[in-house]
Write a protein that holds these residues in place. Structure first.
Motif, PDB file in Angstrom:
ATOM      1  N   ILE A 109      58.942-100.715 -51.284  1.00  0.00           N
ATOM      2  CA  ILE A 109      60.206-101.147 -50.951  1.00  0.00           C
ATOM      3  C   ILE A 109      60.823-100.024 -50.058  1.00  0.00           C
ATOM      4  O   ILE A 109      61.458-100.421 -49.088  1.00  0.00           O
ATOM      5  CB  ILE A 109      61.018-101.877 -52.048  1.00  0.00           C
ATOM      6  N   SER A 110      61.054 -98.912 -50.353  1.00  0.00           N
ATOM      7  CA  SER A 110      61.751 -97.785 -50.014  1.00  0.00           C
ATOM      8  C   SER A 110      60.868 -97.673 -48.338  1.00  0.00           C
ATOM      9  O   SER A 110      61.768 -97.464 -47.305  1.00  0.00           O
ATOM     10  CB  SER A 110      61.454 -96.437 -50.438  1.00  0.00           C
ATOM     11  N   GLN A 111      59.698 -97.542 -48.359  1.00  0.00           N
ATOM     12  CA  GLN A 111      59.321 -97.728 -46.937  1.00  0.00           C
ATOM     13  C   GLN A 111      59.342 -98.854 -46.189  1.00  0.00           C
ATOM     14  O   GLN A 111      59.832 -98.847 -45.112  1.00  0.00           O
ATOM     15  CB  GLN A 111      57.654 -97.598 -47.292  1.00  0.00           C
ATOM     16  N   LEU A 112      59.456 -99.983 -46.550  1.00  0.00           N
ATOM     17  CA  LEU A 112      59.899-101.150 -45.823  1.00  0.00           C
ATOM     18  C   LEU A 112      61.318-101.108 -45.482  1.00  0.00           C
ATOM     19  O   LEU A 112      61.600-101.813 -44.209  1.00  0.00           O
ATOM     20  CB  LEU A 112      59.446-102.338 -46.576  1.00  0.00           C
ATOM     21  N   GLN A 113      62.106-100.544 -46.269  1.00  0.00           N
ATOM     22  CA  GLN A 113      63.542-100.449 -45.561  1.00  0.00           C
ATOM     23  C   GLN A 113      63.633 -99.802 -44.256  1.00  0.00           C
ATOM     24  O   GLN A 113      64.592 -99.749 -43.601  1.00  0.00           O
ATOM     25  CB  GLN A 113      64.238 -99.830 -46.594  1.00  0.00           C
ATOM     26  N   THR A 114      62.636 -98.740 -44.064  1.00  0.00           N
ATOM     27  CA  THR A 114      62.707 -97.874 -42.825  1.00  0.00           C
ATOM     28  C   THR A 114      62.361 -98.825 -41.416  1.00  0.00           C
ATOM     29  O   THR A 114      62.471 -98.297 -40.371  1.00  0.00           O
ATOM     30  CB  THR A 114      61.854 -96.918 -42.947  1.00  0.00           C
ATOM     31  N   LEU A 115      62.174-100.076 -41.798  1.00  0.00           N
ATOM     32  CA  LEU A 115      61.726-100.833 -40.761  1.00  0.00           C
ATOM     33  C   LEU A 115      62.697-101.532 -39.920  1.00  0.00           C
ATOM     34  O   LEU A 115      62.370-102.434 -39.154  1.00  0.00           O
ATOM     35  CB  LEU A 115      60.505-101.865 -40.978  1.00  0.00           C
ATOM     36  N   ASP A 116      63.943-101.351 -40.459  1.00  0.00           N
ATOM     37  CA  ASP A 116      65.238-102.291 -39.943  1.00  0.00           C
ATOM     38  C   ASP A 116      65.255-102.170 -38.382  1.00  0.00           C
ATOM     39  O   ASP A 116      65.363-103.316 -37.763  1.00  0.00           O
ATOM     40  CB  ASP A 116      66.357-101.798 -40.601  1.00  0.00           C
ATOM     41  N   SER A 117      65.069-101.269 -37.837  1.00  0.00           N
ATOM     42  CA  SER A 117      65.441-100.855 -36.226  1.00  0.00           C
ATOM     43  C   SER A 117      64.175-101.447 -35.604  1.00  0.00           C
ATOM     44  O   SER A 117      64.434-102.409 -34.583  1.00  0.00           O
ATOM     45  CB  SER A 117      65.557 -99.569 -35.860  1.00  0.00           C
ATOM     46  N   SER A 118      62.830-101.409 -36.120  1.00  0.00           N
ATOM     47  CA  SER A 118      61.759-102.086 -35.561  1.00  0.00           C
ATOM     48  C   SER A 118      61.922-103.596 -35.635  1.00  0.00           C
ATOM     49  O   SER A 118      61.366-104.398 -34.756  1.00  0.00           O
ATOM     50  CB  SER A 118      60.540-101.522 -36.226  1.00  0.00           C
ATOM     51  N   PHE A 216      62.082 -99.240 -67.286  1.00  0.00           N
ATOM     52  CA  PHE A 216      60.967 -99.530 -66.471  1.00  0.00           C
ATOM     53  C   PHE A 216      61.364 -99.356 -64.909  1.00  0.00           C
ATOM     54  O   PHE A 216      62.553 -99.614 -64.528  1.00  0.00           O
ATOM     55  CB  PHE A 216      60.590-100.991 -66.642  1.00  0.00           C
ATOM     56  N   ASP A 217      60.165 -98.953 -64.231  1.00  0.00           N
ATOM     57  CA  ASP A 217      60.543 -98.479 -62.735  1.00  0.00           C
ATOM     58  C   ASP A 217      60.523 -99.762 -61.748  1.00  0.00           C
ATOM     59  O   ASP A 217      59.816 -99.621 -61.104  1.00  0.00           O
ATOM     60  CB  ASP A 217      59.614 -97.437 -62.111  1.00  0.00           C
ATOM     61  N   PHE A 218      61.306-100.906 -62.252  1.00  0.00           N
ATOM     62  CA  PHE A 218      61.417-101.949 -61.153  1.00  0.00           C
ATOM     63  C   PHE A 218      62.216-101.364 -60.183  1.00  0.00           C
ATOM     64  O   PHE A 218      63.180-100.573 -60.337  1.00  0.00           O
ATOM     65  CB  PHE A 218      62.132-103.192 -61.758  1.00  0.00           C
ATOM     66  N   SER A 219      62.244-101.788 -58.866  1.00  0.00           N
ATOM     67  CA  SER A 219      62.885-101.208 -57.701  1.00  0.00           C
ATOM     68  C   SER A 219      64.416-101.650 -57.595  1.00  0.00           C
ATOM     69  O   SER A 219      65.026-101.103 -57.105  1.00  0.00           O
ATOM     70  CB  SER A 219      62.415-101.581 -56.377  1.00  0.00           C
ATOM     71  N   ASP A 220      64.684-102.777 -58.344  1.00  0.00           N
ATOM     72  CA  ASP A 220      65.918-103.074 -58.242  1.00  0.00           C
ATOM     73  C   ASP A 220      67.091-102.254 -58.711  1.00  0.00           C
ATOM     74  O   ASP A 220      68.081-102.099 -57.805  1.00  0.00           O
ATOM     75  CB  ASP A 220      66.565-104.447 -58.974  1.00  0.00           C
TER      76      ASP A 220
END
Length: 361
Positions: A109-118, A216-220
């Motif tokens: 999810i951290s990676q996908l967040q970087t796609l905002d401009s694209s 637990f390492d859920f992304s929320d």
């Protein structure tokens, strides 16, 4: 890309898995569905079961050449597998195709967040934090904040039923998290913790009652401090079987899981779960929230069939992208819709209750 005269098509990557099948079943009545994945036989079997509105496609996420033709006629791609997610999302944006991802991994999810401009440049929407946790958890925290005002603290409890039919990949992902170290934001500061090594108790509605959840390492918990401006967010996991929850805590606490990699037996555990009932299929998501007035409140959402609900949430997000003018960009679920909108979409599959917690929760 103009698709005004074409039948809306949704490609479901991993469409023959537990979550993907639910996505396909929910979408096939309203649009054309492509059941895609590496196993063409499974994809074809699922497509035949769905009927004339579905077709099968073999798709390898590591080889864009296997799915570029699909993207030329797709409106939305729903990704239900966790492999090369970022690369698949980038390919979707290259064709101005909306992308929905059900991954629960903070790194993905951290990676996908970087796609905002694209995504904005492509006039497309990338949606993540879609499912139960993250997903419903995000919306429930947002709902709590809408009721209480700005929150100081939110403890998210996720209770999963062990009678649920999970695929091997989902089981492997869960088992790999035990003992994993990660950082959380607590009282405005970063703190390193270990998955399933620290617990917190709460009281859930019947039939669950008093429960202890473990970190637990859920992304929320990583994203909500930024999207909703909360000082402390922590996510805690338990299972409907108290005995299994306790055993896993003992294994994680003793660090035995570091030398006993249970995830290597995920295929066996998946097959065993079809024959041995260790729990039920009900699940619960609860937020113990403290607002500015220091008054603790609990907001609980319960449902039946986590994989099915995850799939239907993803399907409704895909349907929302097809039928509305969603803003372009990379968005968490709580930035696209609120809990009330999703509950209306899902009908009577989910139930929300609210209660005042005892002091000192």
């Amino acid at each position: 890309m103009n698709r005004a005269n074409e039948k809306e098509t949704v490609v479901v990557l991993g469409g023959y898995g537990a979550v993907g099948a639910a996505v396909c079943e929910a979408l096939v009545l309203n649009c054309r569905v492509v059941v895609a994945g590496r196993d063409f036989d499974k994809a074809q079997h699922m497509a035949r079961r769905l009927g004339e509105q579905a077709e099968a496609a073999q798709l390898d996420t590591t080889a864009p050449s296997t799915y570029r033709d699909l993207l030329k006629r797709a409106s939305v791609v729903v990704n239900c597998v966790e492999h090369n997610n970022f690369a698949v999302a980038e390919q979707c944006l290259a064709y101005s195709v909306h992308y929905v991802d059900v991954s629960a991994s903070a790194d993905v999810i951290s990676q996908l967040q970087t796609l905002d401009s694209s995504a904005k440049s492509a006039n497309a929407t990338v949606v993540f934090s879609v499912g139960v946790a993250p997903g419903l958890t995000n919306l429930l925290v947002d709902h709590a904040q809408s009721r209480l005002g700005p929150l100081k603290r939110a403890d998210i409890f996720v209770l999963l039923g062990l009678g649920e039919s999970h695929g091997a990949a989902a089981i492997q992902w869960t088992l790999k998290q035990f003992g994993h170290k990660f950082a959380v934001k607590t009282d405005g500061a970063r703190k390193e913790v270990s998955a399933f090594c620290e617990g917190l108790s709460t009281t859930m509605p019947e039939p669950f009652g008093r429960r202890t959840g473990y970190r637990f390492d859920f992304s929320d918990q990583h994203t909500l401090p930024a999207t909703l401006g909360i000082e402390s967010v922590n996510t805690w996991l338990c299972f409907d079987s108290r005995a299994v929850t306790r055993i896993l805590w003992c294994l994680a606490k003793s660090r035995l899981l570091s030398v006993l990699p249970l995830w290597r037996w995920s295929n066996t555990i998946s097959k065993l779960s079809h024959w041995v009932a260790m729990g039920g299929t009900q699940f619960a998501v609860q937020v113990d929230a403290i607002g500015g007035n220091e008054s603790p409140n609990r907001f609980t959402l319960t449902g039946d069939g986590e994989a099915d609900v995850t799939g239907r949430v993803a399907a409704h997000v895909a349907g929302y992208l097809l039928s509305s003018s969603a803003p372009p960009g990379a968005l968490h679920l709580e930035q696209l819709m609120n809990l009330e909108t999703l509950l209306e979409m899902l009908g009577n599959r989910l139930f929300v209750t609210e209660s005042v917690s005892e002091p000192g929760m």
